[in-house]
Scaffold this active site. Structure first.
Site, PDB file in Angstrom:
ATOM      1  N   GLU A 130      -6.438  -7.952  -0.590  1.00  0.00           N
ATOM      2  CA  GLU A 130      -7.046  -7.946   0.731  1.00  0.00           C
ATOM      3  C   GLU A 130      -8.534  -7.694   0.543  1.00  0.00           C
ATOM      4  O   GLU A 130      -8.925  -6.629   0.078  1.00  0.00           O
ATOM      5  CB  GLU A 130      -6.443  -6.838   1.621  1.00  0.00           C
ATOM      6  CG  GLU A 130      -4.944  -6.974   1.832  1.00  0.00           C
ATOM      7  CD  GLU A 130      -4.347  -5.899   2.752  1.00  0.00           C
ATOM      8  OE1 GLU A 130      -5.125  -5.100   3.311  1.00  0.00           O
ATOM      9  OE2 GLU A 130      -3.109  -5.863   2.887  1.00  0.00           O
TER      10      GLU A 130
ATOM     11  N   GLU B  56       0.818  -1.216   0.000  1.00  0.00           N
ATOM     12  CA  GLU B  56       0.000   0.000   0.000  1.00  0.00           C
ATOM     13  C   GLU B  56       0.851   1.266   0.000  1.00  0.00           C
ATOM     14  O   GLU B  56       0.842   2.058   0.953  1.00  0.00           O
ATOM     15  CB  GLU B  56      -0.976  -0.008   1.188  1.00  0.00           C
ATOM     16  CG  GLU B  56      -2.004  -1.119   1.096  1.00  0.00           C
ATOM     17  CD  GLU B  56      -3.078  -1.061   2.188  1.00  0.00           C
ATOM     18  OE1 GLU B  56      -2.869  -0.353   3.176  1.00  0.00           O
ATOM     19  OE2 GLU B  56      -4.108  -1.725   2.043  1.00  0.00           O
TER      20      GLU B  56
END
Lengths: 634, 634, 634
Positions: B291, B119
């Site tokens: 995710e 991320e």
């Protein structure tokens, strides 16, 4: 003062620069004169140590005293509380002035009590990010954990791979890109609170030898949880607090706009009493109000005028909740300085303001009924309900809120208020209190239930009511190993699969009426545990096993009131019916006295027995009215 | 995991401190064991490089790695992402650990893919204001402009007399009394994004030689535009993203309170699909969900419980939008650390939570229908509509918003949602995509239309719909020289005299119904351009010339839907009628499969042909329901 | 420009880097050419000194010029106003460029006026926390107080024990844990304003010797009170201001959302006129509008398009209020730079925008009626009402607000607007103005009434109306010694026991209708003072004694209008009846001309005598319409 019926005066709490105008040179003449003048008039003195207001020269000579904020900037002298609790230079200066003061006035016959410092932590001054604080924090951690391995284990530094090699690698838990480790933040909070305890203890130890028989106290604040008041008070003889009903109603974060408007001139009916009951517990049963609001304050965004009668009503309310003394802030509104708009008993020109007239009225009433208002008849007894309030648990909720409106006092006050609307008196107690005498014990938000508390709950015969989240965290702010609700196991077996926080616009209906707001634990009852009420999608909202109750959901006020009343009945108590008390009317027992205070907008009927002979007030109470009557002691 | 039907596991993405416990000393034993254990059970591994979590020792040894915030303060270690992208010391440390990792596991048979870092940009970490970053920025400007004269020209430093003498005079575009020069801010944004590209490329180049045949990917975030994902993905084989439907609905700045409440437990019907379609484009047609939310998260202000069925529905939705893989975050809720309240498939005690049951259900369904769900039958095709999303244009809107609620994803999502409510599938593509195959091309907010895009629009036969502001800016964030709307000239001749932004309480009615909100370009049609709809004060709201449409005004959702449906009809598409889809119902084609997902509060009727034989679900879909059916490939 | 009817052009105000491209080397060729070109076309020039935009090279060579913010960080070059007013290096550089410029162009026949700097204080640049500023502040305090004892006395440093030993102990009044001493904050504000006065005076003194007969001016801002404009203007020949009706309506903190929406495209009916009347007073009766909004601006959160006709209407409104000149900002919208979205008279491509057409229309109208619009017929006269606005009093209200929504312009504008809705013309004057000629004098918020003002009020025969708080503070921001309202004693004897601020949700009804909002002084009338209106709980709301009125309470708009109208009648004025003016219609006299401007949503009827012959417009005014007619001079 004497004419007004006052008997005790607090002085000197910001007067360091007058006591020690230059380093190590003291000037006591003015204070000698002040105390002698007061004593000469028959007034007694509470003497405050002046450490909340370090002189400007002290900061010029020792700049390292200045607290450092979270961004690394030194705060400046020129207001108050410009010192860091970990500063060795400030400890030295404090020792000097407090020792000199204690030696001079400790045994003065007119000095009847000592106040240490003033409102610890006010203006966000609990935390200091100085090198001295960091060194002390590392030392504190060494003491707590012994080895860095133990610290790594407790903090869970495995997460995101943040293992520490040594205590020297510990930094402040602020300024990380993401949140710091929860236990890092919690230990920093514990340390900061402990630094206040250490500083306070140093002062107490300097005062006690010279002040025999004089209670030593601190004036705590409302709506404040940065410091563990229970821990500070271990070194004190009693707890005082500064009671500003209107200011607290205006700024309490859990108050709705509607409540702020409704109670603007009386204060919320439960916010002040909550603090009386809290600090009576903090003070080992002894409560003083060191500063009682006497008119509009200056520090809230808006500052309302108390409704006529409220200064009197607040004073009686404090007595009803066990206060031994109510001291007003302040004698006279000062025409200059930061608090020039903060009213006092008297106007800036010395003429009495409304507060003075109402304070004098209380003094006359007390004097008139002196024969009845005996120590014996007023002796505070244990309340039927204990509400457990645990500062470390409040820190945990603040560090890991999960719902943006969950942390802080909100849940505790909501439970307290629901009990009070049903006429139940409440002792607010810490997590290490003996609970054996309480028929009903309520834990609204004790996230961490330690071994002592758990054992006491097990061994008491009390009905126990736990709010959401209770017992969910370990001392290291991790999930309790027995799955979130382990604290109550094995009495109330359940498993908490997870939690849901509800945004302000959302609610989940309860089967049978009422609704869930803010939060729900997602529970499975195990074994003998029964489900009393479910959410409309089936999740248990209220679970019970014998004398053990768990509220899995934060519910609306009426529902909470009903659930707590049911538990009270089970505990053999006699709560009032719903709406039996007019909104804004509250009752309170002290010894064999009963008090009623009406904050409502209209006349309220006091639910006393028909035969009651009112000593103060009567059955019909106007807004701001107070009633008191005496009952036979059972 | 195996029993649950999982086949792939991502690990190691924050484990640097375990891989390299002290500088240059690696410990792989634990990771060997982990991979072997997984492989032994028949599970495949996605291995994450751990650079998002620099060890504490690394920051102690090289403090210059810490990112510097815009106020000049270093961020601290103790959470994650505490590194600046321009730090040479961090590049060196990254090279060391990634190279060692790649050499050891690159060709491991169980390791099927590599995730680089985690991320990028999370927690506002794209920008770093360190000396190293400033030096690199100056160098980057040298590369872009060659001479400081060219820079002065591009930035327009003549304005307010801020000419620069040399590249050494360039400073950060923050901390000026007023806004910095727009192009200064834009170049800083471009540079910061390019630094991420450079850092990512370095890692990819270290991995590839040792990891033959393994795709290299990054897990991008939702609602995030600080970095040009298209540019980063030039070095990747596919794009993954982290899909949190409820968290994204709670925090998306363009979501109304009403929408947040309505979709709290399902996620907004279009926000997740929008990102699937975006990152499928970013990933050159290959999409993974790295995710997938499996229960309540911990990071939004309030964290709702997914409606039963949603974990399954989100998984099918991802497949419907082309995902090759859906990986859940996370296997088990960890009882400690910052994310201790972030749920996983399993509860902290290892028992399955709702997410686990639903994930297993999907696995069983896929397994049951394996014969039908062939690669061939699922091959993603080009959608009928291309929506162009250009990160530099989003930066321009952020730097020069002109209306406080205009920048960011809001406009793009509004256009996307309007298309989706009419049942149209959408490819979200970058500005350099070949558009020839798309019957309908929509540019909601491409402020700068570069030469490549313009040429492709000209040479395609597509119906083209441009939102307000489209084509108004040059590459230097100045007005386009051909007067704001030049990009579409000469196809759609017009002149934009100016713009108006409308505050939230204002709206301008449209002639014929509907209203303008937020924005309008004040246009004059020129030449062959026709006005389709006007505001009630006469300004053109919708202009057209043949296959070219320009929306001068941001209009209400129903009107936008109607305008886009008209363009779709013109393009030969068959959009559904208004309200033909129940609110919350969405359709999606993949290969010769059709999917329907219902997020609405009630049962929704799937508008499939009468003869449809549903493979999953049926015609009447309950809340959270999924339907799938196969059609003959045309 | 000439064709459009323009006659005066302002230039050069940000062109320092072009005038002095490197230190001490000037380049005037381009400016010579510009001025000659304009002059050649018959246009006159207002020349701006360029000190608002220090060149980048200057900051590189003298970094100490950069202003330091309250947190201690230097602001960066790259926008504008990046200088501290106390910087000796900046004074030196300013002297060099202004002197050179004045010598070259001071007596140029085309240069008809000089503008000093540009919008002092814009972007929060009044205050600088540099070492140079601190040294200058200490010096300023030495000058004001002579001895540190006098400073201690004035500041009230006894409070919280913050006595100072020497002027060297004075620090900035920011960064204390709690608020600084009020008079410390006030003196810092006075000093900062005085530094601007000193800097401005230096420039004026450099210009005047070389620019005989040319007025020197500054362009002040709207809604701005960081600097005492009256004090700055002591050195100026006239005051100019920059008038942005829509921007000011959007950002004025006292504007409600409803007002912002209602007046989004016209500007609030009184906000612009208020500033005309303010700056006409500041400018010793001479008013210029240096920047007139000509279309949407770029700097408000939302930027509306002016209603057609408003650029013309604003221009006429400025003339009606006494403006000698209206200059539009700007000639052409620039396609780059920070203000690229700020419209001008002309579009970026040079084609006229709506503003240009309307400006030309005004020019034609003026030209057409030139024979009537003589200097004599337009000579501005003293208005019947003086409204006293005192900057130091506004600083006091900001430092000690007591109610969060009280400080700033809100009260002054509310009083002004109430007078204007009744058709009364107003002069806004400073506290040292001769009031003898005004039948009605209104002091909405003069917290400190100094001796001069008090004497003038006593010696005038005017009806005097004071708002709440008026006269409550001493020059040192302490309570006035004569109990809060002493300023008006002995004319209007009363005693103010205290004050109450009311939160937005609260109001107190007035006996007889209307309500108190925001504030009430809690007064006791003494002696001859009568109570005209009381709050429903008995507190006086409006007190009167002969020609003296005190409003103890801030009341709703309609009530305020009625109270002021009553005072106006008493003063022999003839205010219009309530609602006689349509909402949005305003009247204004200049000389023997009468003007009417309609901002309302519908046609408004101008209440002129039946026999009126309108020169511009007519009796029925459409939205955005303007009427003008001439009357016999009495």
């Amino acid at each position: 003062m004497k004419a007004m019926g006052l008997s005790v005066v607090r002085i000197a709490e910001f007067a360091w620069s007058r006591m020690e105008p230059t380093e190590c040179h003291f000037d006591w003449a003015w204070l000698d004169e002040a105390i002698d003048t007061l004593a000469g008039a028959g007034l007694r003195v509470v003497l405050g140590t002046p450490t909340a207001a370090p002189p400007t020269w002290l900061l010029m000579a020792h700049p390292e005293i200045a607290p450092i904020d979270a961004t690394g900037r030194a705060k400046r002298a020129g207001s108050r509380r410009h010192y860091g609790f970990s500063s060795p230079a400030f400890h030295a200066a404090t020792r000097r002035v407090v020792d000199a003061m204690a030696r001079r006035y400790g045994a003065h016959p007119a000095v009847v009590a000592w106040q240490v410092d003033n409102e610890y932590g006010c203006h966000d001054t609990t935390f200091c990010y100085s090198p001295a604080a960091l060194a002390a924090f590392r030392q504190w951690l060494r003491g707590r954990y012994g080895s860095v391995d133990a610290l790594n284990e407790a903090w869970g530094t495995t997460f995101w791979g943040q293992q520490l090699d040594s205590f020297e690698s510990v930094d402040f838990p602020v300024g990380q890109p993401a949140d710091p480790l929860p236990c890092h933040a919690l230990d920093w909070q514990r340390f900061a609170s402990d630094e206040v305890v250490r500083f306070n203890r140093m002062q107490v130890q300097l005062i006690r030898p010279h002040a025999p028989g004089r209670p030593v106290l601190h004036n705590f604040m409302g709506l404040f949880a940065d410091i563990d008041s229970h821990a500070v008070a271990q070194d004190l003889d009693l707890a005082a607090w500064d009671s500003y009903p209107l200011g607290h109603t205006e700024v309490a974060p859990f108050m709705s706009e509607d409540e702020r408007n409704r109670w603007a001139r009386t204060g919320h009916p439960d916010i002040t009493a909550f603090h009386h009951d809290l600090y009576r517990g903090v003070g080992h049963g002894r409560l003083w109000v060191m500063e009682q609001q006497a008119g509009p304050v200056n520090w809230a965004p808006w500052n309302a005028l108390p409704l006529p009668g409220m200064v009197r009503a607040w004073t009686w309310e404090a007595f009803a909740h066990g206060a031994e003394l109510v001291s007003y802030f302040r004698w006279r509104q000062l025409p200059y300085g930061q608090e020039q708009m903060h009213s006092g008993l008297n106007c800036p020109d010395g003429e009495p303001d409304v507060g003075a007239l109402e304070a004098a009225e209380v003094a006359r009433e007390v004097s008139r009924e002196a024969a009845r208002l005996t120590s014996a008849s007023l002796k505070t007894r244990t309340a039927p309900v204990a509400l457990v309030l645990d500062f470390p648990s409040m820190w945990m909720a603040r560090i890991q809120p999960q719902g943006a409106d969950m942390p802080g006092f909100g849940t505790a006050v909501a439970y307290y208020a629901a009990l009070r609307r049903r006429g139940l008196d409440v002792d607010i107690v810490g997590a290490d209190t003996d609970l054996a005498l309480y028929p009903l014990v309520v834990l609204p938000a004790v996230l961490h239930v330690g071994d002592v508390l758990q054992e006491r709950l097990q061994h008491a015969a009390s009905v126990v009511v736990c709010g959401p989240r209770v017992g969910s965290k370990s001392a290291s702010l991790a999930h309790d190993e027995r799955l979130l609700r382990g604290a109550m196991a094995p009495a109330l077996p359940m498993r908490v699969r997870g939690v849901e926080s509800l945004r302000p616009g959302r609610a989940v209906p309860l089967q049978g009426g009422g609704q869930v707001q803010q939060w729900r634990d997602l529970c499975e009852p195990l074994g003998v545990t029964e489900v009393r009420v479910r959410d409309d999608d089936g999740w248990p909202a209220w679970l019970q096993q014998g004398r053990w109750h768990a509220h899995a959901s934060r519910v609306d006020d009426d529902t909470l009131e009903a659930w707590l009343a049911a538990a009270a009945h089970q505990a053999g108590l006699m709560p009032l019916a719903a709406h039996e008390l007019a909104p804004g009317l509250r009752l309170r027992c002290r010894g064999d006295w009963r008090f009623a205070i009406n904050r409502g907008p209209g006349t309220a009927r006091v639910p006393a027995p028909e035969s009651t002979r009112f000593v103060i007030g009567g059955r019909e109470l106007p807004p701001g009215g107070v009633a008191a009557w005496q009952v036979r002691t059972p």
